[in-house]
Design a protein around this motif. Structure first.
Motif, short mmCIF file in Angstrom:
data_model
loop_
_atom_site.label_atom_id
_atom_site.label_comp_id
_atom_site.label_asym_id
_atom_site.label_seq_id
_atom_site.Cartn_x
_atom_site.Cartn_y
_atom_site.Cartn_z
N GLY A 227 24.34 52.19 -35.75
CA GLY A 227 24.49 53.44 -35.03
C GLY A 227 24.39 54.62 -36.00
N ALA A 229 24.67 59.10 -36.46
CA ALA A 229 24.94 60.47 -36.01
C ALA A 229 24.10 61.40 -36.88
N SER A 230 23.31 62.26 -36.24
CA SER A 230 22.32 63.06 -36.98
C SER A 230 22.51 64.55 -36.73
N GLY A 251 22.48 61.40 -31.43
CA GLY A 251 23.12 60.10 -31.61
C GLY A 251 22.13 59.00 -31.27
N SER A 252 22.13 57.91 -32.05
CA SER A 252 21.16 56.84 -31.82
C SER A 252 21.78 55.50 -32.11
N GLN A 270 17.63 56.99 -28.76
CA GLN A 270 18.27 58.20 -29.29
C GLN A 270 18.27 59.30 -28.24
N SER A 407 21.19 61.92 -41.47
CA SER A 407 21.97 61.03 -40.62
C SER A 407 22.98 60.25 -41.44
N HIS A 409 24.93 56.60 -41.18
CA HIS A 409 24.73 55.34 -40.47
C HIS A 409 25.98 54.46 -40.63
#
Length: 415
Positions: A227, A229-230, A251-252, A270, A407, A409
């Motif tokens: 996962g 967060a960018s 978010g992806s 995403q 990002s 991870h």
């Protein structure tokens, strides 16, 4: 003597060997190196060190490299035969440094220095000089000199000599590390002389727990999920909107499979949302919101490090984009975009790339990367006349869309 790829705990090493034999018996038959290495490790774990040395020497003949010599040194050390262990490591350093990394070389040199500190130098005189010299039952290379200097590990050793026409002689000698002045003299009597008494048997202490041998390497494979967060910055805006620089979040989640040590494939889902204000001091409340839902397929490349590794991905897919505007009317009633900023949406193609670092804590993955997204903007459009379905489509952007960002991870690997 640890290698850079790590020495597995003994139980895990045994489990790994069992898996290799179970899954690929035919492959083991056609690859003598792997077969001899696996047999040598099994014998080593059973403390059959002499047989393990024979198997590791066969593996070295099949594929000359540093790993079998390291294992030979481990087995010889377990037998307290420090000179042979030193010779195996020196051979690896002299002829196979290209199969060793910096950590291997440092470990080998440290082990040689440690074992040399344990050696004692013993001067042995044999009469007649042509007699064969035996140390702990092993015949030494012939020498024309009556006096020979040999290196021995600390403890009790059996030193003997034999020659045709003479009665064999043997002594038990106890040496300590660093000893330099010990001398042994063996004089063989003709066969007709009285037979010397048998040496007093010496009980040796039990061997210490064996060190861990170098396991056979295997390719790393398995599923993983990550996962992210960018934070993203758009570098292109609707052509009629006077935008100011701004950023948004995304978010992806990625699910993939590592096919071998350096390569993996994953599917990415995403959602990104970026709200950007107007670059107009008198009407700063105006803004637009760019939302993207992306689905793509990526190729992920990794360096072989077990704890730290560099990672990079490249891929692409489709994105559904939605652009909406707020507060476009100025205080004087005029439109900020002169009617050209309308709610628009559409499907576009995108290309994704990332480069970063990753920390692997026993399967828990933590990392950071720099990301970039290149996508088409032709699909983001609106009808010139919403009441007329045949009205022309007006594209909101005039160029390719580019977004850059970073990002964090977090994920888990099952390899």
């Amino acid at each position: 003597m640890a290698r850079s790829h790590g020495l597995l705990p003994l139980a895990l090493c045994a489990a790994l060997l069992g898996l290799v034999v179970q899954l690929s018996p035919a492959h083991a038959q056609v690859e003598p190196y792997r077969q001899h290495m696996e047999n040598g490790i099994k014998l080593f774990q059973d403390r059959n060190y002499r047989a393990a040395v024979v198997e590791f020497e066969a593996a070295y003949k099949a594929k000359p490299k540093a790993s079998p010599l390291f294992n030979i040194a481990l087995a010889e050390k377990a037998l307290f035969n420090y000179p042979r262990a030193i010779a195996a490591l020196e051979r690896a350093l002299a002829h196979h440094r290209d199969t060793m990394d910096e950590g291997d070389e440092k470990t080998a040199r440290s082990a040689i220095e440690e074992m040399r500190a344990l050696l004692a130098h013993v001067t042995i005189e044999v009469n007649p000089p042509t007699a064969a010299l035996l140390i702990d039952g092993e015949e030494q290379p012939p020498s024309s000199s009556a006096a020979r200097v040999v290196e021995l590990g600390p403890g009790v050793h059996r030193i003997g000599a034999r020659a045709e026409g003479y009665t064999s002689a043997e002594q038990s000698v106890t040496v300590v590390s660093g000893q330099r002045d010990r001398k042994v003299r063996l004089t063989l009597a003709p066969d007709r002389a009285a037979i010397p008494p048998e040496p007093t048997p010496v009980t040796l202490p039990p061997p210490p727990p064996p060190p861990k041998p170098v396991p056979v390497q295997s390719s790393r494979q398995g599923y993983y999920v990550i996962g992210a967060a960018s934070l993203l910055w758009p570098l292109a805006h609707p052509r009629a909107f006077p935008a100011e620089p701004n950023s948004g979040g995304a978010g992806s989640i990625r699910v993939g499979y590592r096919v071998n040590t350096p390569a993996a494939f994953d599917v990415m889902f995403q959602y990104a949302n970026i709200a950007t204000g107007a670059d107009e001091a008198e009407h700063s409340d105006a803004s637009y919101t760019f939302g993207s839902t992306r689905v793509g397929l990526n190729v992920r490349l990794m360096t072989p490090g077990q704890t730290w590794r560099f990672v990079g991905s490249i891929g692409g897919g489709l994105t559904y984009d939605d652009v909406s505007f707020d507060n476009l009317r100025r205080p004087d009633g005029s439109d900020l975009c002169n009617g050209a900023c309308q709610h628009a949406w559409g499907v576009n193609a995108f290309v994704f790339s990332e480069v970063g670092v990753e920390l692997d804590l026993g399967g828990v993955l933590l990392g950071f990367s720099l990301d970039s997204y290149f996508q088409s903007s032709r699909g983001i459009s609106y009808k010139l006349d919403e009441n007329d379905p045949n009205s022309d489509d007006i594209t909101l952007y005039s160029s390719v869309l580019l977004q850059l960002g970073g990002s964090l991870h977090a994920g888990y690997a099952f390899w």
